[in-house]
Design a protein around this motif. Sequence first.
Motif, PDB file in Angstrom:
ATOM      1  N   LEU A  17      -4.711   7.494  -8.532  1.00  0.00           N
ATOM      2  CA  LEU A  17      -5.806   7.149  -9.437  1.00  0.00           C
ATOM      3  C   LEU A  17      -5.292   6.480 -10.711  1.00  0.00           C
ATOM      4  O   LEU A  17      -6.086   6.149 -11.584  1.00  0.00           O
ATOM      5  N   ASN A  18      -3.978   6.276 -10.789  1.00  0.00           N
ATOM      6  CA  ASN A  18      -3.380   5.737 -12.004  1.00  0.00           C
ATOM      7  C   ASN A  18      -2.296   4.715 -11.646  1.00  0.00           C
ATOM      8  O   ASN A  18      -1.105   5.044 -11.607  1.00  0.00           O
ATOM      9  N   PRO A  19      -2.687   3.470 -11.368  1.00  0.00           N
ATOM     10  CA  PRO A  19      -1.699   2.444 -11.000  1.00  0.00           C
ATOM     11  C   PRO A  19      -0.612   2.262 -12.049  1.00  0.00           C
ATOM     12  O   PRO A  19       0.536   1.956 -11.714  1.00  0.00           O
ATOM     13  N   ARG A  20      -0.951   2.445 -13.304  1.00  0.00           N
ATOM     14  CA  ARG A  20       0.031   2.270 -14.385  1.00  0.00           C
ATOM     15  C   ARG A  20       1.175   3.271 -14.246  1.00  0.00           C
ATOM     16  O   ARG A  20       2.350   2.925 -14.412  1.00  0.00           O
ATOM     17  N   LEU A  21       0.833   4.507 -13.933  1.00  0.00           N
ATOM     18  CA  LEU A  21       1.830   5.555 -13.734  1.00  0.00           C
ATOM     19  C   LEU A  21       2.750   5.218 -12.560  1.00  0.00           C
ATOM     20  O   LEU A  21       3.972   5.369 -12.643  1.00  0.00           O
ATOM     21  N   VAL A  22       2.172   4.750 -11.463  1.00  0.00           N
ATOM     22  CA  VAL A  22       2.956   4.395 -10.273  1.00  0.00           C
ATOM     23  C   VAL A  22       3.884   3.221 -10.564  1.00  0.00           C
ATOM     24  O   VAL A  22       5.054   3.223 -10.153  1.00  0.00           O
ATOM     25  N   LYS A  23       3.384   2.227 -11.280  1.00  0.00           N
ATOM     26  CA  LYS A  23       4.223   1.063 -11.602  1.00  0.00           C
ATOM     27  C   LYS A  23       5.426   1.463 -12.456  1.00  0.00           C
ATOM     28  O   LYS A  23       6.534   0.956 -12.251  1.00  0.00           O
ATOM     29  N   GLU A  24       5.216   2.373 -13.399  1.00  0.00           N
ATOM     30  CA  GLU A  24       6.335   2.835 -14.223  1.00  0.00           C
ATOM     31  C   GLU A  24       7.346   3.613 -13.387  1.00  0.00           C
ATOM     32  O   GLU A  24       8.562   3.420 -13.538  1.00  0.00           O
ATOM     33  N   ALA A  25       6.856   4.484 -12.512  1.00  0.00           N
ATOM     34  CA  ALA A  25       7.761   5.241 -11.648  1.00  0.00           C
ATOM     35  C   ALA A  25       8.571   4.302 -10.754  1.00  0.00           C
ATOM     36  O   ALA A  25       9.786   4.484 -10.578  1.00  0.00           O
ATOM     37  N   ASP A  26       7.920   3.295 -10.208  1.00  0.00           N
ATOM     38  CA  ASP A  26       8.613   2.316  -9.358  1.00  0.00           C
ATOM     39  C   ASP A  26       9.657   1.539 -10.155  1.00  0.00           C
ATOM     40  O   ASP A  26      10.793   1.340  -9.697  1.00  0.00           O
ATOM     41  N   ALA A  27       9.273   1.087 -11.341  1.00  0.00           N
ATOM     42  CA  ALA A  27      10.190   0.293 -12.159  1.00  0.00           C
ATOM     43  C   ALA A  27      11.421   1.100 -12.553  1.00  0.00           C
ATOM     44  O   ALA A  27      12.551   0.593 -12.512  1.00  0.00           O
ATOM     45  N   LEU A  28      11.221   2.351 -12.914  1.00  0.00           N
ATOM     46  CA  LEU A  28      12.348   3.212 -13.296  1.00  0.00           C
ATOM     47  C   LEU A  28      13.268   3.470 -12.103  1.00  0.00           C
ATOM     48  O   LEU A  28      14.495   3.437 -12.225  1.00  0.00           O
ATOM     49  N   THR A  29      12.679   3.706 -10.946  1.00  0.00           N
ATOM     50  CA  THR A  29      13.477   3.935  -9.740  1.00  0.00           C
ATOM     51  C   THR A  29      14.280   2.694  -9.375  1.00  0.00           C
ATOM     52  O   THR A  29      15.476   2.766  -9.070  1.00  0.00           O
ATOM     53  N   ASP A  30      13.620   1.534  -9.421  1.00  0.00           N
ATOM     54  CA  ASP A  30      14.301   0.276  -9.102  1.00  0.00           C
ATOM     55  C   ASP A  30      15.435  -0.013 -10.084  1.00  0.00           C
ATOM     56  O   ASP A  30      16.413  -0.682  -9.737  1.00  0.00           O
ATOM     57  N   ALA A  31      15.302   0.493 -11.310  1.00  0.00           N
ATOM     58  CA  ALA A  31      16.336   0.286 -12.328  1.00  0.00           C
ATOM     59  C   ALA A  31      17.482   1.282 -12.201  1.00  0.00           C
ATOM     60  O   ALA A  31      18.431   1.235 -12.989  1.00  0.00           O
ATOM     61  N   GLY A  32      17.386   2.196 -11.236  1.00  0.00           N
ATOM     62  CA  GLY A  32      18.483   3.112 -10.984  1.00  0.00           C
ATOM     63  C   GLY A  32      18.319   4.509 -11.524  1.00  0.00           C
ATOM     64  O   GLY A  32      19.233   5.334 -11.420  1.00  0.00           O
ATOM     65  N   TYR A  33      17.168   4.820 -12.103  1.00  0.00           N
ATOM     66  CA  TYR A  33      16.944   6.161 -12.617  1.00  0.00           C
ATOM     67  C   TYR A  33      16.506   7.100 -11.489  1.00  0.00           C
ATOM     68  O   TYR A  33      15.878   6.684 -10.515  1.00  0.00           O
TER      69      TYR A  33
END
Length: 406
Positions: A17-33
């Motif tokens: 229900l929160n695309p913004r939250l998912v995008k941040e989680a994806d971006a952080l994961t892709d950055a190696g976190y």
Amino acid sequence: MAPHKKIVLISSGQPSLNPRLVKEADALTDAGYDVTLLYAYWNDWGTQHDQELFAGRSWKAIRLGGDPEQKRFLWFLSRSIHRFSRLITQKTGDYKSFADYAISRSSYFLKKGAKKHKADLYIAHNLGALPAAAHAAALNKKPYGFDAEDFHRQEIDDNIDSFHYKICTYLEDKYLPEANYITASSPLIADQYAALYKRTVSPILNVFPRTTGISIVKNEKESLKLFWFSQTIGTGRGLELVIQAIGQSRVNCELHLLGKPVEGYKQSLSQLARDAGIANDHLYFYEPVKASQLFSIASQFDIGLASETDSCLNRDISLTNKIFTYIQCGLAVAASNTKAQRCLLEQYAPIGDVYSNAADLSAILNKYHKNRELLYQTKTAAWQTGQTELNWEMESEKFLKVIGNV
């Protein structure tokens, strides 16, 4: 890259229900976190979409606070704690003791659960999650951040004597001055928090990744196809004005609405449409879909309606998911004249128009009906803007820079 750095994202809502939250989680994961998301139950259809969402993600998601089906006792307990805390806070004005748990149903369990996760950074995504992030960070002597998706104290109305205003103000004043960073979903929301706390607040727009496989449809003769979506379809969203404008325009339009109608609203809006002279087969309702399906659906239409009202300060200064969805899908944007949307359309004038009333929107519909080449050019300009400027690939770099600085 940041190997072995752990980040805990916290939300009192659900990821789907929160695309913004998912995008941040994806971006952080892709950055190696190493990312863990703590969240809470909100509704059944969101739960179904969550399971599909998680299957394609490498970050970990943990639901806290129970639910009405599988963990009923925790669900009951969380509701009881929330109601008790809210009642005591309202009756006594003792915000210090109970505000952390009165702000949302899941706040107690988010706070309790977050403390069990040792991380290098804690990020709260709404006020219901802010106490959890702050206390977990203090316990583990680590930083925390806050993403202001709305201007929360005036999210519902502008009544400064309301309980909502008072509890939100208390929690923001308590925790935001000590936050290591604050981001906001629009430039004007960022300005509000920056002015309140005399600090830098970084705007991170609600944009989406660049779309592939989208072909801009040139509608030369068919009905103008108007599209609007949200989690719920109900009053106070500007839809009554849209119906009025279509009726005034006498243009052959189809209105497509995607979301969960509140009880009785589908019938009342349909009656309003009939009274305006709109045929039954020109008003369409669709059930909510998972975020990954939304773009292929939206791209079929001509005009995206960003019909936000300015009923309170937050709505006047917000930029919602929907307006950026329209841009990314190549729809001409028809945006109500809120301050934030007006600023966006002034900056990106070729992507659409702003309207202040039904007569304005009626004129916009007539313009595109009579000039289908202009409609096609506007749709194309919107899509190109999404590919070159207003997209998550560019915005996520700003977000990751904020995180890197922390």
